[in-house]
Design a protein around this motif. Sequence first.
Motif, PDB file in Angstrom:
ATOM      1  N   ILE A  26      -1.715  -7.931 -12.316  1.00  0.00           N
ATOM      2  CA  ILE A  26      -3.414  -7.611 -12.556  1.00  0.00           C
ATOM      3  C   ILE A  26      -4.122  -8.194 -11.647  1.00  0.00           C
ATOM      4  CG2 ILE A  26      -5.057  -7.823 -14.207  1.00  0.00           C
ATOM      5  CD1 ILE A  26      -3.256  -7.776 -16.496  1.00  0.00           C
ATOM      6  N   VAL A  27      -3.445  -9.483 -11.545  1.00  0.00           N
ATOM      7  CA  VAL A  27      -4.590 -10.297 -10.115  1.00  0.00           C
ATOM      8  C   VAL A  27      -4.348  -9.731  -8.896  1.00  0.00           C
ATOM      9  CG1 VAL A  27      -4.569 -12.582  -8.879  1.00  0.00           C
ATOM     10  CG2 VAL A  27      -4.301 -12.672 -11.547  1.00  0.00           C
ATOM     11  N   SER A  28      -3.089  -9.195  -8.712  1.00  0.00           N
ATOM     12  CA  SER A  28      -2.782  -8.426  -7.468  1.00  0.00           C
ATOM     13  C   SER A  28      -3.559  -7.193  -7.080  1.00  0.00           C
ATOM     14  CB  SER A  28      -1.190  -8.290  -7.250  1.00  0.00           C
ATOM     15  OG  SER A  28      -0.505  -9.319  -7.283  1.00  0.00           O
ATOM     16  N   LEU A  29      -3.698  -6.389  -8.439  1.00  0.00           N
ATOM     17  CA  LEU A  29      -4.585  -5.301  -8.155  1.00  0.00           C
ATOM     18  C   LEU A  29      -5.998  -5.621  -8.204  1.00  0.00           C
ATOM     19  CD1 LEU A  29      -4.952  -2.150  -8.731  1.00  0.00           C
ATOM     20  CD2 LEU A  29      -5.084  -2.507 -11.103  1.00  0.00           C
ATOM     21  N   ILE A  30      -6.412  -6.707  -8.517  1.00  0.00           N
ATOM     22  CA  ILE A  30      -7.879  -7.134  -8.352  1.00  0.00           C
ATOM     23  C   ILE A  30      -8.010  -7.492  -6.726  1.00  0.00           C
ATOM     24  CG2 ILE A  30      -9.586  -8.868  -9.042  1.00  0.00           C
ATOM     25  CD1 ILE A  30      -8.402  -9.199 -11.467  1.00  0.00           C
ATOM     26  N   TYR A  31      -7.102  -7.886  -6.475  1.00  0.00           N
ATOM     27  CA  TYR A  31      -6.936  -8.406  -4.869  1.00  0.00           C
ATOM     28  C   TYR A  31      -7.075  -7.007  -4.047  1.00  0.00           C
ATOM     29  CZ  TYR A  31      -6.661 -13.565  -5.725  1.00  0.00           C
ATOM     30  OH  TYR A  31      -6.937 -14.678  -5.833  1.00  0.00           O
ATOM     31  N   ILE A  32      -6.231  -6.129  -4.279  1.00  0.00           N
ATOM     32  CA  ILE A  32      -6.224  -4.837  -3.774  1.00  0.00           C
ATOM     33  C   ILE A  32      -7.536  -4.050  -3.668  1.00  0.00           C
ATOM     34  CG2 ILE A  32      -5.068  -2.452  -3.889  1.00  0.00           C
ATOM     35  CD1 ILE A  32      -2.574  -3.671  -4.649  1.00  0.00           C
ATOM     36  N   GLU A  33      -8.163  -4.069  -4.820  1.00  0.00           N
ATOM     37  CA  GLU A  33      -9.582  -3.462  -4.852  1.00  0.00           C
ATOM     38  C   GLU A  33     -10.521  -4.087  -3.922  1.00  0.00           C
ATOM     39  OE1 GLU A  33     -10.859  -1.626  -8.553  1.00  0.00           O
ATOM     40  OE2 GLU A  33      -9.201  -0.077  -8.546  1.00  0.00           O
ATOM     41  N   ARG A  34     -10.390  -5.445  -4.140  1.00  0.00           N
ATOM     42  CA  ARG A  34     -11.261  -6.216  -3.359  1.00  0.00           C
ATOM     43  C   ARG A  34     -10.973  -5.823  -1.692  1.00  0.00           C
ATOM     44  NH1 ARG A  34     -11.833 -12.403  -5.281  1.00  0.00           N
ATOM     45  NH2 ARG A  34     -12.458 -11.252  -6.968  1.00  0.00           N
ATOM     46  N   LEU A  35      -9.950  -5.805  -1.366  1.00  0.00           N
ATOM     47  CA  LEU A  35      -9.560  -5.641   0.139  1.00  0.00           C
ATOM     48  C   LEU A  35     -10.145  -4.151   0.297  1.00  0.00           C
ATOM     49  CD1 LEU A  35      -7.828  -6.019   2.713  1.00  0.00           C
ATOM     50  CD2 LEU A  35      -6.209  -4.793   1.469  1.00  0.00           C
ATOM     51  N   VAL A  36     -10.017  -2.900  -0.438  1.00  0.00           N
ATOM     52  CA  VAL A  36     -10.435  -1.911  -0.228  1.00  0.00           C
ATOM     53  C   VAL A  36     -12.024  -1.656  -0.085  1.00  0.00           C
ATOM     54  CG1 VAL A  36     -10.695   0.544  -1.185  1.00  0.00           C
ATOM     55  CG2 VAL A  36      -8.210  -0.601  -1.335  1.00  0.00           C
ATOM     56  N   SER A  37     -12.721  -2.599  -0.901  1.00  0.00           N
ATOM     57  CA  SER A  37     -14.022  -2.597  -0.999  1.00  0.00           C
ATOM     58  C   SER A  37     -14.622  -3.281   0.328  1.00  0.00           C
ATOM     59  CB  SER A  37     -14.580  -3.173  -2.338  1.00  0.00           C
ATOM     60  OG  SER A  37     -14.214  -2.456  -3.469  1.00  0.00           O
ATOM     61  N   GLN A  71      -4.601 -12.369   7.663  1.00  0.00           N
ATOM     62  CA  GLN A  71      -5.321 -11.252   7.876  1.00  0.00           C
ATOM     63  C   GLN A  71      -5.954 -10.699   6.427  1.00  0.00           C
ATOM     64  OE1 GLN A  71      -6.619  -9.937  10.481  1.00  0.00           O
ATOM     65  NE2 GLN A  71      -5.383 -11.399  11.531  1.00  0.00           N
ATOM     66  N   PHE A  72      -5.212 -10.700   5.256  1.00  0.00           N
ATOM     67  CA  PHE A  72      -5.729 -10.516   4.043  1.00  0.00           C
ATOM     68  C   PHE A  72      -6.611 -11.409   3.503  1.00  0.00           C
ATOM     69  CE2 PHE A  72      -5.648  -9.335  -0.307  1.00  0.00           C
ATOM     70  CZ  PHE A  72      -4.888  -7.957  -0.520  1.00  0.00           C
ATOM     71  N   LEU A  73      -6.494 -12.553   3.725  1.00  0.00           N
ATOM     72  CA  LEU A  73      -7.569 -13.592   3.223  1.00  0.00           C
ATOM     73  C   LEU A  73      -8.815 -13.237   3.939  1.00  0.00           C
ATOM     74  CD1 LEU A  73      -5.538 -16.856   2.820  1.00  0.00           C
ATOM     75  CD2 LEU A  73      -7.112 -15.702   1.194  1.00  0.00           C
ATOM     76  N   PHE A 113      -1.416  -3.476   8.379  1.00  0.00           N
ATOM     77  CA  PHE A 113      -0.764  -2.840   7.261  1.00  0.00           C
ATOM     78  C   PHE A 113      -0.120  -1.707   7.482  1.00  0.00           C
ATOM     79  CE2 PHE A 113      -4.833  -4.791   5.357  1.00  0.00           C
ATOM     80  CZ  PHE A 113      -4.293  -5.970   4.923  1.00  0.00           C
ATOM     81  N   ASP A 114      -0.142  -1.306   8.782  1.00  0.00           N
ATOM     82  CA  ASP A 114       0.630  -0.072   9.231  1.00  0.00           C
ATOM     83  C   ASP A 114       2.146  -0.370   9.208  1.00  0.00           C
ATOM     84  OD1 ASP A 114       1.557   2.472   9.981  1.00  0.00           O
ATOM     85  OD2 ASP A 114      -0.214   2.821  11.243  1.00  0.00           O
ATOM     86  N   GLU A 115       3.026   0.055   8.345  1.00  0.00           N
ATOM     87  CA  GLU A 115       4.300   0.279   8.264  1.00  0.00           C
ATOM     88  C   GLU A 115       4.945   0.676   9.624  1.00  0.00           C
ATOM     89  OE1 GLU A 115       8.051   0.479   4.977  1.00  0.00           O
ATOM     90  OE2 GLU A 115       6.112   1.095   4.681  1.00  0.00           O
ATOM     91  N   ARG A 116       4.402   1.560  10.126  1.00  0.00           N
ATOM     92  CA  ARG A 116       4.875   2.089  11.520  1.00  0.00           C
ATOM     93  C   ARG A 116       4.916   1.136  12.621  1.00  0.00           C
ATOM     94  NH1 ARG A 116       0.989   7.026  11.907  1.00  0.00           N
ATOM     95  NH2 ARG A 116      -0.475   5.549  11.429  1.00  0.00           N
ATOM     96  N   LEU A 117       3.854   0.364  12.539  1.00  0.00           N
ATOM     97  CA  LEU A 117       3.688  -0.669  13.482  1.00  0.00           C
ATOM     98  C   LEU A 117       4.500  -1.779  13.054  1.00  0.00           C
ATOM     99  CD1 LEU A 117       0.126  -0.257  14.455  1.00  0.00           C
ATOM    100  CD2 LEU A 117       2.046   0.518  15.531  1.00  0.00           C
ATOM    101  N   HIS A 118       4.585  -2.266  11.691  1.00  0.00           N
ATOM    102  CA  HIS A 118       5.376  -3.320  11.283  1.00  0.00           C
ATOM    103  C   HIS A 118       6.307  -3.066  10.256  1.00  0.00           C
ATOM    104  CE1 HIS A 118       2.378  -5.870  13.128  1.00  0.00           C
ATOM    105  NE2 HIS A 118       1.438  -5.160  12.769  1.00  0.00           N
ATOM    106  N   LEU A 169       1.699 -11.773  -2.605  1.00  0.00           N
ATOM    107  CA  LEU A 169       1.756 -13.078  -2.065  1.00  0.00           C
ATOM    108  C   LEU A 169       0.614 -13.783  -2.132  1.00  0.00           C
ATOM    109  CD1 LEU A 169       3.385 -14.879   0.225  1.00  0.00           C
ATOM    110  CD2 LEU A 169       2.090 -13.538   1.873  1.00  0.00           C
ATOM    111  N   LEU A 170      -0.594 -13.290  -1.943  1.00  0.00           N
ATOM    112  CA  LEU A 170      -1.605 -14.137  -2.410  1.00  0.00           C
ATOM    113  C   LEU A 170      -1.918 -14.598  -3.777  1.00  0.00           C
ATOM    114  CD1 LEU A 170      -4.162 -15.264  -0.729  1.00  0.00           C
ATOM    115  CD2 LEU A 170      -5.107 -13.029  -1.371  1.00  0.00           C
ATOM    116  N   ALA A 171      -1.499 -13.746  -4.823  1.00  0.00           N
ATOM    117  CA  ALA A 171      -1.765 -13.869  -6.104  1.00  0.00           C
ATOM    118  C   ALA A 171      -0.716 -14.911  -6.395  1.00  0.00           C
ATOM    119  CB  ALA A 171      -1.579 -12.568  -6.974  1.00  0.00           C
TER     120      ALA A 171
END
Length: 360
Positions: free
Chosen positions: A211-222, A276-278, A166-171, A242-244
């Motif tokens: 809204i679905v994207s935000l749910i996936y973001i909080e799921r990733l963070v957790s 990787q997100f999945l 997820f690092d934008e400096r690398l990607h 992309l996933l949503a």
Amino acid sequence: MGNIMTCCVCPRASPELDQHQGSVCPCGSEIYKAAAGDMIAGVSVAAAVEPGEVTFEAGEGLHVHHICEREMPEDIPLESNSSDHPKASTIFLRKSQTDVQEKRKSNYTKHVSSERFTQQYSSCSTIFLDDSTASQPHLTMTLKSVTLAIYYHIKQRDADRSLGIFDERLHPLTREEVLEEYFKYDPEHKFIFRFVRTVFKAIRLTAEFAIVSLIYIERLVSYADIDICPTNWKRIVLGAILLASKVWSDMAVWNADYCKLFENITVEEMNELERQFLKLINYNIGITGSVYSRFYFDLRSLAHDNGLYLPVYLLDRERAWKLEAFSRMEQYKVFYSAAKNRSLSAGDLFHLQRAKAILF
């Protein structure tokens, strides 16, 4: 919205975008400007979540669990995860309370009302409603609320834990060189909103996907135990959108279409971001209606606390009919998804045509 999961590696444009004749993607400069917000450094941490295993059951031969049926990670308590349990408090609402309390204290000290003087309230005889519902959220207000939630994730982060994917400096998303100085500052809300709005406008996504994207973001963070930082928020948001769009759309947009929005990302890199997100969310893409509703109403609370309002209108007979028609349309969307191969009865067709007549 459907539940079709696709993985698209074909470099051609998707049929969903082709069917909109006469429309074109925004020019490169527009999306590049939206992607050129402020950033902050993140620390790369190695993390991986093993996918569910293949199991053999007696009498049934080989049985592969669907990704929605995989068990939750044992070290993640379900009750404390807002992306899985509707009774758990959403992370973004908790993080926003510090700022909200400070604003209220400042307004009280300065004797300034935090409510708009034109705000109208419902009573026993009158009901005021806006144009946003859980099944038909208002697009602009939803995008502002979701990006505000992301803003508080960044502003109130505990540390700078991140991952290299997820690092934008690398990607990097663009070919333009980004100065290291930009990684030292948190992005403003308007930059996050501009980035997300440009992606949604180009891919033609509706408010529900935000809204679905935000749910996936909080799921990733957790699940992955990382923080959203200015160096990784764009790729995290992009991966969630992309996933949503793939999971909850009957005609998913292909990865190649997202590559057209950014000049320095390939289809292979988008595929890797998706994989990787999945993997990091343990392939848990299921979202219950109660969790979706919790996020929707918490986003409304967040918007209200930050002075974001939609115009309200008196609920008259015509607006009541339209609300009922919208509800019927949503019910038939679910009905069509569950019974595409069955023919509708005369009563079903009558009610569906009546709903369409009221709306259109």
